[in-house]
Motif scaffolding. Structure first.
Motif, PDB file in Angstrom:
ATOM      1  N   LYS A  73       0.833  -1.182   0.000  1.00 12.05           N
ATOM      2  CA  LYS A  73       0.000   0.000   0.000  1.00 12.05           C
ATOM      3  C   LYS A  73       0.879   1.248   0.000  1.00 12.05           C
ATOM      4  N   SER A  74       0.467   2.253  -0.760  1.00 10.31           N
ATOM      5  CA  SER A  74       1.162   3.536  -0.744  1.00 10.31           C
ATOM      6  C   SER A  74       0.513   4.402   0.325  1.00 10.31           C
ATOM      7  N   PRO A  75       1.197   4.675   1.435  1.00 10.86           N
ATOM      8  CA  PRO A  75       0.575   5.372   2.572  1.00 10.86           C
ATOM      9  C   PRO A  75      -0.049   6.711   2.194  1.00 10.86           C
ATOM     10  N   SER A  76       0.490   7.388   1.196  1.00  9.26           N
ATOM     11  CA  SER A  76      -0.001   8.729   0.858  1.00  9.26           C
ATOM     12  C   SER A  76      -1.149   8.708  -0.148  1.00  9.26           C
ATOM     13  N   HIS A  77      -1.583   7.515  -0.546  1.00  8.28           N
ATOM     14  CA  HIS A  77      -2.609   7.435  -1.593  1.00  8.28           C
ATOM     15  C   HIS A  77      -3.663   6.398  -1.226  1.00  8.28           C
ATOM     16  N   GLN A  78      -4.280   6.561  -0.050  1.00  9.92           N
ATOM     17  CA  GLN A  78      -5.210   5.552   0.425  1.00  9.92           C
ATOM     18  C   GLN A  78      -6.674   5.976   0.433  1.00  9.92           C
ATOM     19  N   SER A  79      -6.956   7.215   0.111  1.00  7.47           N
ATOM     20  CA  SER A  79      -8.359   7.651   0.098  1.00  7.47           C
ATOM     21  C   SER A  79      -8.511   8.783  -0.910  1.00  7.47           C
ATOM     22  N   GLY A  80      -8.637   8.408  -2.159  1.00  3.72           N
ATOM     23  CA  GLY A  80      -8.748   9.422  -3.201  1.00  3.72           C
ATOM     24  C   GLY A  80      -9.732   9.020  -4.278  1.00  3.72           C
ATOM     25  N   THR A  81      -9.694   9.741  -5.370  1.00  4.20           N
ATOM     26  CA  THR A  81     -10.588   9.502  -6.511  1.00  4.20           C
ATOM     27  C   THR A  81      -9.750   9.222  -7.750  1.00  4.20           C
ATOM     28  N   VAL A  82     -10.137   8.176  -8.491  1.00  2.41           N
ATOM     29  CA  VAL A  82      -9.440   7.882  -9.736  1.00  2.41           C
ATOM     30  C   VAL A  82     -10.327   8.325 -10.910  1.00  2.41           C
TER      31      VAL A  82
END
Length: 477
Positions: A41-50
């Motif tokens: 998992k990339s810690p800085s990219h765990q709750s976003g929009t694609v």
């Protein structure tokens, strides 16, 4: 890691549509998505929009954690539907050998038309001019040829690009280096709030289309000269299609015409029988039916001719010519010349539902002189317009009348000649043009002269050529 190597940071405060290339199309978005960098998992990219477009995949979270990934890197995808507490995932396999050497956005000037092309197009589209469509000249001065394929192997001696299956150079036979297997990296998209199936479907569609490889026609619709030409071609094709559809509808209606005529004959016979006993007092219903038949052009005293009434097509054409001759007696009652489109429209209005297509109309015209008095002939004017005319409007008759009119009254404009002949200005100009081509009349220079305000006068006056027979011109003895 894959994220650092294959992605570029973007500013998430800018809406995604504003980040798109001019030739890039946006497809869909899905929130609640986390990113795996490789298997972790990339810690800085765990709750976003694609977001997915025709060219790129975007991830937006905070201003410093958002990025864009070119779909050209993706060589394979995998879909995992999830199980129990495990989220659905889409795996993107990324190959280092597909990294494109895209130039940085910049303004560049076309070497053919001089157009200054602004940045904002995709790497593929930026290689051609948005005005004339000519490919951009390479600014590279290197003598090493560009790779023809991603798996080509350059010879260390002569730099020739060889197929990756070769062990020696095809040109100088030098030993080639053993190509390394391309490094495959991956990232995963973890969908925590659903929407994975729809998003994956759009992603697969974009990967299949490969819009980023389009270089032959990268311009946006309607952009520059290329767009104008496309618009004209599309418009012409649409008009041609509409015309073909219209003519097909006309042919279909013609097939039904004979049924309508047969029905009209039957109705007329029944009405005649029912009113035979008291012909002076026709029922209101019978009057209404006869009026309806008349409006449809199906009066049985002048029923339109249909092909099923004739023994063969030749007889049908002759009968149509005879019918058209009768119609022209009404249309050309006080006129000596008329355009074909007006004749065709008037004839079809008279025929009601039994319409005649243009091709059949043209077949009938050569037979008109046999059935018309005075004779009606077909003539194509100097302007290209085709008309029907009586003898006074033949080329010879009109020429003699025009020259006489100009000789007696002096130079005249096209409008004045049209008024004298009682025809439209368009018809007059077409007929005068034919007389001018014979050298019997000439136009003066007033149309190209300048008035006191410095603008063209724009009036053409016609003179008989006999006015200039007595002049001696420079060089004449």
């Amino acid at each position: 890691m894959a994220l650092k190597r294959y992605t570029k940071p973007i500013d998430s405060t800018i809406p995604i549509p504003a980040l798109l290339y001019t030739d890039e199309r946006f497809f869909s978005s899905q929130n609640g998505v986390g990113i795996y960098d490789g298997q972790q998992k990339s810690p800085s990219h765990q709750s976003g929009t694609v977001h997915v477009s025709s060219h790129r995949l975007f991830f937006t979270d905070t201003r410093h954690n958002s990025f864009a990934l070119d779909l050209s890197y993706v060589v394979q995808t995998e879909y995992y539907a999830g199980l129990f507490t495990s989220s659905s995932k889409v795996t993107l396999h990324l190959a280092s050998q597909t990294l494109p050497g895209a130039p940085e956005p910049e303004v560049w000037e076309c070497h053919v038309c001089g157009n200054r092309n602004p940045p904002g197009t995709s790497p593929a589209a930026s290689r051609v001019c948005t005005l004339c469509g000519v490919r951009r000249e390479s600014s590279s001065t290197s003598s090493t040829p560009a790779p023809a394929a991603s798996d080509a192997v350059a010879c260390p001696a002569c730099t020739y690009l060889n197929n990756s299956s070769n062990t020696t150079c095809e040109i100088c036979t030098a030993e080639l280096p053993v190509p390394l297997a391309p490094e495959i990296s991956l990232i995963k998209l973890s969908f925590r709030k659903g929407g994975d199936k729809a998003f994956y479907s759009n992603l697969k569609s974009c990967l299949k289309t490969k819009a980023w490889l389009t270089v032959d026609d990268p311009l946006p619709s309607g952009s520059g000269i290329n767009g104008i030409l496309q618009s004209v071609a599309t418009s012409n094709q649409g008009q041609e299609t509409n015309m073909k559809d219209a003519l097909q509808d006309l042919e279909a209606l013609m097939l039904k015409a004979k049924d309508m005529v047969r029905l009209a004959a039957d109705l007329n016979e029944r009405l005649t029988t029912s009113t035979a006993a008291n012909p002076t007092s026709e029922p209101e219903e019978a009057t209404f039916i006869r009026s309806s038949l008349s409006q449809l052009g199906l009066q049985m005293d002048n029923a339109p001719v249909t092909l099923d009434m004739m023994r063969d097509e030749r007889e049908w054409i002759n009968q149509l010519a005879k019918e058209l001759a009768g119609v022209l007696q009404t249309i050309m009652k006080d006129r000596g010349i008329i355009a074909l489109d007006e004749v065709w429209g008037g004839w079809n209005r008279a025929r009601g539902v039994a319409l005649i297509p243009p091709a059949t109309f043209l077949q009938v015209l050569p037979h008109l002189p046999v059935y018309t008095t005075p004779t009606i002939q077909t003539r194509q004017l100097h302007s290209g317009l085709t008309v029907l005319h009586t003898p006074p409007y033949s080329h010879a008759a009109f020429s003699a009348r025009l020259v006489g009119f100009l000789s007696l009254n002096g130079p005249q404009t096209s409008a004045e000649i049209a008024q004298e002949e009682e025809i439209t200005v368009g018809l007059a100009e077409g007929m005068i043009g034919a007389v001018e081509a014979d050298g019997q009349v000439c136009r003066d220079d007033e149309a190209s002269a300048l008035n006191g305000r410095g603008s063209a006068v724009g009036v053409i006056r016609w003179w008989p050529w006999t006015e200039f027979d007595s002049y001696n011109y420079d060089g004449q003895e």
